[in-house]
Design a protein around this motif. Structure first.
Motif, PDB file in Angstrom:
ATOM      1  N   GLY C 105      17.733  17.175  40.151  1.00 58.55           N
ATOM      2  CA  GLY C 105      17.830  16.777  41.447  1.00 58.55           C
ATOM      3  C   GLY C 105      17.493  15.264  41.884  1.00 58.55           C
ATOM      4  O   GLY C 105      17.309  14.713  40.627  1.00 58.55           O
ATOM      5  N   ALA C 106      17.731  15.025  43.107  1.00 56.89           N
ATOM      6  CA  ALA C 106      17.409  13.406  43.091  1.00 56.89           C
ATOM      7  C   ALA C 106      16.137  13.286  42.905  1.00 56.89           C
ATOM      8  O   ALA C 106      15.753  11.696  42.195  1.00 56.89           O
ATOM      9  CB  ALA C 106      17.762  13.271  44.613  1.00 56.89           C
ATOM     10  N   ASP C 107      15.007  13.695  42.895  1.00 57.68           N
ATOM     11  CA  ASP C 107      13.621  13.518  42.458  1.00 57.68           C
ATOM     12  C   ASP C 107      13.498  13.372  41.090  1.00 57.68           C
ATOM     13  O   ASP C 107      12.345  13.161  40.554  1.00 57.68           O
ATOM     14  CB  ASP C 107      12.794  14.462  43.470  1.00 57.68           C
ATOM     15  CG  ASP C 107      13.155  15.844  42.932  1.00 57.68           C
ATOM     16  OD1 ASP C 107      14.146  16.157  42.523  1.00 57.68           O
ATOM     17  OD2 ASP C 107      12.099  16.529  42.796  1.00 57.68           O
ATOM     18  N   LYS C 108      14.541  13.811  40.481  1.00 56.07           N
ATOM     19  CA  LYS C 108      14.312  13.929  38.875  1.00 56.07           C
ATOM     20  C   LYS C 108      15.111  12.841  38.273  1.00 56.07           C
ATOM     21  O   LYS C 108      15.524  12.778  37.127  1.00 56.07           O
ATOM     22  CB  LYS C 108      14.930  15.177  38.196  1.00 56.07           C
ATOM     23  CG  LYS C 108      14.061  16.417  38.689  1.00 56.07           C
ATOM     24  CD  LYS C 108      12.552  16.398  37.668  1.00 56.07           C
ATOM     25  CE  LYS C 108      11.928  17.824  37.989  1.00 56.07           C
ATOM     26  NZ  LYS C 108      10.918  17.801  39.210  1.00 56.07           N
ATOM     27  N   ILE C 109      15.354  11.900  39.037  1.00 52.77           N
ATOM     28  CA  ILE C 109      16.021  10.655  38.463  1.00 52.77           C
ATOM     29  C   ILE C 109      15.068   9.572  38.095  1.00 52.77           C
ATOM     30  O   ILE C 109      14.372   9.247  39.032  1.00 52.77           O
ATOM     31  CB  ILE C 109      17.420  10.139  39.449  1.00 52.77           C
ATOM     32  CG1 ILE C 109      18.360  11.165  39.581  1.00 52.77           C
ATOM     33  CG2 ILE C 109      17.734   8.833  38.791  1.00 52.77           C
ATOM     34  CD1 ILE C 109      19.390  10.767  40.495  1.00 52.77           C
ATOM     35  N   GLU C 110      14.953   9.149  37.033  1.00 51.83           N
ATOM     36  CA  GLU C 110      14.172   7.858  36.564  1.00 51.83           C
ATOM     37  C   GLU C 110      14.967   6.679  36.712  1.00 51.83           C
ATOM     38  O   GLU C 110      16.157   6.506  35.906  1.00 51.83           O
ATOM     39  CB  GLU C 110      13.784   8.138  35.044  1.00 51.83           C
ATOM     40  CG  GLU C 110      12.609   9.069  35.044  1.00 51.83           C
ATOM     41  CD  GLU C 110      12.194   9.302  33.542  1.00 51.83           C
ATOM     42  OE1 GLU C 110      12.679   8.623  32.485  1.00 51.83           O
ATOM     43  OE2 GLU C 110      11.539  10.363  33.345  1.00 51.83           O
ATOM     44  N   TYR C 111      14.829   5.806  37.328  1.00 45.07           N
ATOM     45  CA  TYR C 111      15.498   4.535  37.617  1.00 45.07           C
ATOM     46  C   TYR C 111      15.170   3.330  36.464  1.00 45.07           C
ATOM     47  O   TYR C 111      13.785   2.947  36.339  1.00 45.07           O
ATOM     48  CB  TYR C 111      15.150   4.142  38.901  1.00 45.07           C
ATOM     49  CG  TYR C 111      15.943   4.817  39.957  1.00 45.07           C
ATOM     50  CD1 TYR C 111      17.391   4.968  40.406  1.00 45.07           C
ATOM     51  CD2 TYR C 111      14.762   5.889  40.712  1.00 45.07           C
ATOM     52  CE1 TYR C 111      17.576   5.756  41.428  1.00 45.07           C
ATOM     53  CE2 TYR C 111      15.382   6.821  41.392  1.00 45.07           C
ATOM     54  CZ  TYR C 111      16.932   6.843  41.885  1.00 45.07           C
ATOM     55  OH  TYR C 111      17.273   7.669  42.839  1.00 45.07           O
ATOM     56  N   THR C 112      16.014   2.629  36.085  1.00 42.85           N
ATOM     57  CA  THR C 112      15.615   1.466  35.342  1.00 42.85           C
ATOM     58  C   THR C 112      16.564   0.413  35.627  1.00 42.85           C
ATOM     59  O   THR C 112      17.622   0.329  36.077  1.00 42.85           O
ATOM     60  CB  THR C 112      15.940   1.814  33.897  1.00 42.85           C
ATOM     61  OG1 THR C 112      15.475   2.696  33.204  1.00 42.85           O
ATOM     62  CG2 THR C 112      15.801   0.462  33.012  1.00 42.85           C
ATOM     63  N   GLU C 113      16.026  -0.958  36.021  1.00 40.65           N
ATOM     64  CA  GLU C 113      16.704  -1.908  36.560  1.00 40.65           C
ATOM     65  C   GLU C 113      17.580  -2.295  35.576  1.00 40.65           C
ATOM     66  O   GLU C 113      17.304  -2.569  34.394  1.00 40.65           O
ATOM     67  CB  GLU C 113      15.751  -2.939  37.148  1.00 40.65           C
ATOM     68  CG  GLU C 113      16.386  -4.095  37.583  1.00 40.65           C
ATOM     69  CD  GLU C 113      15.450  -5.187  38.334  1.00 40.65           C
ATOM     70  OE1 GLU C 113      14.350  -5.308  37.945  1.00 40.65           O
ATOM     71  OE2 GLU C 113      16.116  -6.018  39.040  1.00 40.65           O
TER      72      GLU C 113
END
Lengths: 216, 268, 308
Positions: C105-113
């Motif tokens: 799900g979209a809420d399970k994405i971890e963002y790294t710059e």
């Protein structure tokens, strides 16, 4: 590591550009810093005030702020120059405030009697500075001024992202950015070339320091 | 030196009558000079006239204001009220005119203050070249002659720190002389010297005095005062307490303060 | 011809045409700044049924339950992070589509710059599963990582002051060496423009495009060049002070950066995007983000390069 050998041109051009910027800014900031230091020890109160204001404003601002205000502020009031000019001016103005303070510490380290003796034989303020105070202050101020100048060589890297292209850091960004090279060897190379500037500078300083030592 | 020896035992403290410069033309006059360092009143209503060719020795306990008095004459110290004139002209304020005046008033400091980064020769020629606008060769010729006179010509290419204190002070005298001053101020010239070097400096000063140089000498060297001074000025607490011809002063000081001071320094 | 160059693919031509048209529309209507898109609240449906062969990247990600995404945090319309919250933009939406196909799900994405300089490193070190960050496919980068896609073809263009008539396209710089053009240091557009210049001093580089825009505004430079989508964002913010001139003169195919040689993952991404194009979620990803700036013209999904 091949990235350094394969792109030696780019590194070497960057090295020359960075060295050129550094030398121009070194001369400029030594001259300007000396003038500001003269202001700061001047018997004329308004000059002292100008000198103090200059140092307190410029020395306490981040370099990028000074750079930004010059590169983007001056054009808004109609002063258009190359970014090379703006960049060097900003670096000179910024570094001069540190040179001034290093020099002033040198001036303060000179026994008061030196200036008194100069005044007593009839030297005016500028003659006093030129022949008695500054020659001695320069010698005492060599180590701190040297640190300031070495820091300036390194600070010059910031010009690479301020409209000046082709310096060491700018070329590093090209290699790691659009050309997609692994940044670690690229920056090792950049570090090496910076050391090729700063280490000889340090050696020259050490030499000057030994040459200029004043017996008291 | 002067013909006017005043009879000893004169009681008066009003010293203007005593050991007067007489026929001498007044060179330095201080009138009602006052100076404060904050709350401290270091010069109290000082009046002093120094005649051309006169040698005035200023003595007194430390903190009496004698060094300050000496330094006001070339305005290294400013004054609060009163006037000081040199050759009839009041001291100018800071600037070109003051620099010119200072070039006519030589000064020798307690701590020599030779320019540490210049050779002995350069120390002596700097003023003549930069202020008197002499050509380098002429200045060097004069300087070498002066260095010979004070006995340190052989050291001319050394730096001050390589010389003994006595040698340095003699160079400082040569440096002052090189400006061809009208008067030379000596601010405790021997106080910082090792005892064995005091005499070489005093000898130079004595010979200068004999040649008719106008001198103001702040010193503790009573021997020099006796031998070379035309007049002794005794100061205490910022005031001139007594002025007298040296013989009179040392044999029969008129003020209690001076008697007390002399008893302390002459006992041993 | 498995790794045919993107230039030969006809679909990409049409993408280019679409982009040019979009520019034309904007220039004509002098579009006054697209409103900030709100991509939240309408995320792609998560496929919870998906199964993958054991050992594949997809299976590992599915098992982990999170997707580690590298994206830009400062690229308006593609990946821009405000003071709080997750980054938003077309790249992020594309990544959400890819994630949803693996049950993430979209809420399970971890963002790294992922600034340009470190994108390859992030992939190689395994800090991210994939990078969607206005990532131009090129051969130098392919030496260290692999690309899935392209999923969009940007094109480099020229922006000038609205009252400027001297510059009509990249060729204007060769004929008048006094003209200066600005771009971001180390960017592909900065590299590309080099061949259009009479001398290299005509190029002025900064760390961000906003400084280029400032320099253009106060006459320090005469033009700004980069990908059309970025220029359109700048035109939109300029209140009519800037315009885009001439056609796109490069093709910047944006790909998804993945571990070198991960063909299965690449094929999965290509297939997922193809489905997204068919069911309209690709279009929605565009219109809710970068497309809100560029106008109504929606790019077609370019034909993907073969996975290798």
């Amino acid at each position: 590591m091949n990235v350094i050998i394969d792109n030696f041109d780019l590194f070497f051009q960057g090295f020359l550009k960075t060295l050129g910027i550094g030398l121009i800014c070194m001369v400029g900031s030594l001259i300007l810093g000396t003038i500001i230091a003269a202001f700061r020890v001047s018997p004329v109160a308004p000059l002292r005030a100008v000198g103090t204001l200059y140092v307190n404003l410029i020395r306490n601002c981040p370099l990028t702020v000074v750079l930004f205000l010059i590169a983007f502020g001056l054009p808004t009031i109609g002063i258009n120059q190359s970014y090379y000019f703006f960049g060097c001016s900003a670096l000179i103005i910024y570094t001069a405030s540190f040179v001034c303070e290093a020099l002033r510490s040198g001036i303060n380290a000179i026994p008061a009697g030196q200036a008194e003796a100069a005044r007593a034989i009839g030297l005016g303020f500028t003659q006093n500075l030129r022949h008695v105070i500054l020659p001695q202050a320069f010698r005492t101020a060599i180590p701190p001024t040297g640190s300031v100048i070495i820091a300036m060589f390194k600070n010059s890297a910031v010009l690479g992202v301020f409209g000046v292209s082709g310096d060491l850091l700018g070329n590093a960004i090209i290699l790691t950015g659009s050309r997609g090279f692994d940044p670690v060897p690229v920056y090792l190379g950049i570090g090496f070339f910076f050391l090729m500037i700063t280490i000889p500078a340090g050696l020259v300083l050490g030499y000057l320091e030994r040459k200029a030592v004043i017996l008291r | 030196m002067t013909a006017e020896n005043v009879a000893p035992g004169t009681d008066s403290v009003a010293s203007n009558d005593v050991a007067k410069p007489g026929a001498r033309t007044p060179l330095v006059t201080m009138t009602s000079v006052n100076k404060h360092y904050g709350a401290l009143h270091v010069l109290r209503d000082v009046n002093l006239t120094i005649g051309a060719g006169e040698v005035v020795v200023v003595i007194g306990p430390s903190g009496s204001g004698k060094s300050t008095l000496c330094r006001t004459i070339n305005r290294l110290e400013t004054i609060d009220t009163g006037t000081i004139t040199l050759d009839g002209k009041p001291l100018p304020a800071e600037g070109k005119a003051l620099a010119n005046l200072r070039s006519e008033v030589g000064m020798v400091f307690q701590s020599f203050n030779l320019f540490a980064h210049k050779t002995i020769l350069e120390n002596v020629t700097l003023g003549p070249i930069k202020v008197r606008k002499l050509k380098r060769e002429a200045a060097e010729k004069e300087a070498i002659a002066l260095l010979e006179r004070v006995g340190v010509a052989t050291q001319k290419d050394k730096y001050p720190a390589q010389l003994s204190g006595g040698q340095q002070q003699r160079v400082a005298i040569a440096r002052a002389l090189a400006m061809k001053p009208k008067v030379i101020l000596f601010d405790e010239p021997t106080s910082a010297l090792d005892p064995e070097m005091v005499n070489e400096v005093l000898e130079v000063m004595t010979s200068l005095a004999k040649e008719g140089m106008t001198m103001v000498v702040v010193t503790h060297e009573m021997g020099f005062a006796r031998k070379a001074a035309d007049r002794v000025v005794f100061m205490a607490d910022g005031q001139i307490v007594e002025e007298a011809e040296p013989n009179a002063f040392f044999t029969n000081p008129s003020s209690e303060r001076a008697r007390d001071f002399l008893s302390k320094i002459l006992v041993h | 011809m498995k790794t045919s160059t993107f230039r030969s693919a006809p679909a990409r031509r049409s993408a280019k045409v679409a982009a040019v048209l979009a520019v034309g529309v904007l220039a004509l209507t002098a579009c006054g700044g697209g409103s900030d898109s709100d991509s939240g609240g309408d995320d792609p449906a998560v496929n919870t049924e998906a199964t993958f062969e054991a050992g594949t990247t997809m299976a590992k990600i599915q098992e982990a339950g999170v997707l580690k995404l590298g994206t830009k945090f400062d690229q308006p319309g593609f990946g821009e992070k405000g003071l709080s919250g997750d980054p938003k933009g077309f790249d992020v939406e594309i990544a959400k589509i890819i994630a949803s196909g693996m049950g993430i799900g979209a809420d399970k994405i971890e963002y790294t710059e992922s600034p340009s300089a470190v994108r390859e490193t992030l992939i190689i070190d395994g800090d991210v599963d994939l990078v969607a960050a206005t990532y131009t496919i090129n051969d130098e980068r392919k030496e260290r990582i692999s690309f899935a896609g392209p999923y969009y073809v940007a094109g480099q263009q020229i922006m000038t002051r609205s009252d400027d008539t001297a510059i009509t396209g990249p060729d204007s710089f060769k004929s008048d060496a006094s003209l200066k053009v600005c771009s971001v240091a180390g960017s592909t557009p900065a590299d590309n423009i080099g061949s259009y210049l009479a001398n290299k001093n005509q190029l002025v580089t900064f760390d961000v495009y906003s400084k280029c825009a400032d320099a253009l505004k106060n006459n320090q430079v005469d033009a700004v060049t980069t990908d059309n989508v970025i220029l359109l964002g700048l035109v939109g913010k300029s209140n009519g002070a800037f315009k885009v001139v001439g056609d796109t003169f490069t093709e910047e195919p944006y790909g998804i950066g993945i571990t070198k040689g991960d063909v299965e993952f690449c094929n999965y991404i290509v297939d997922t995007l193809k489905k997204a194009s068919e069911d309209g979620s690709y279009e929605k990803a565009w219109t809710s983000t970068a497309g809100a700036v560029e106008g109504a013209v929606v790019p077609e999904l370019p034909t993907a390069d073969a996975c290798a």
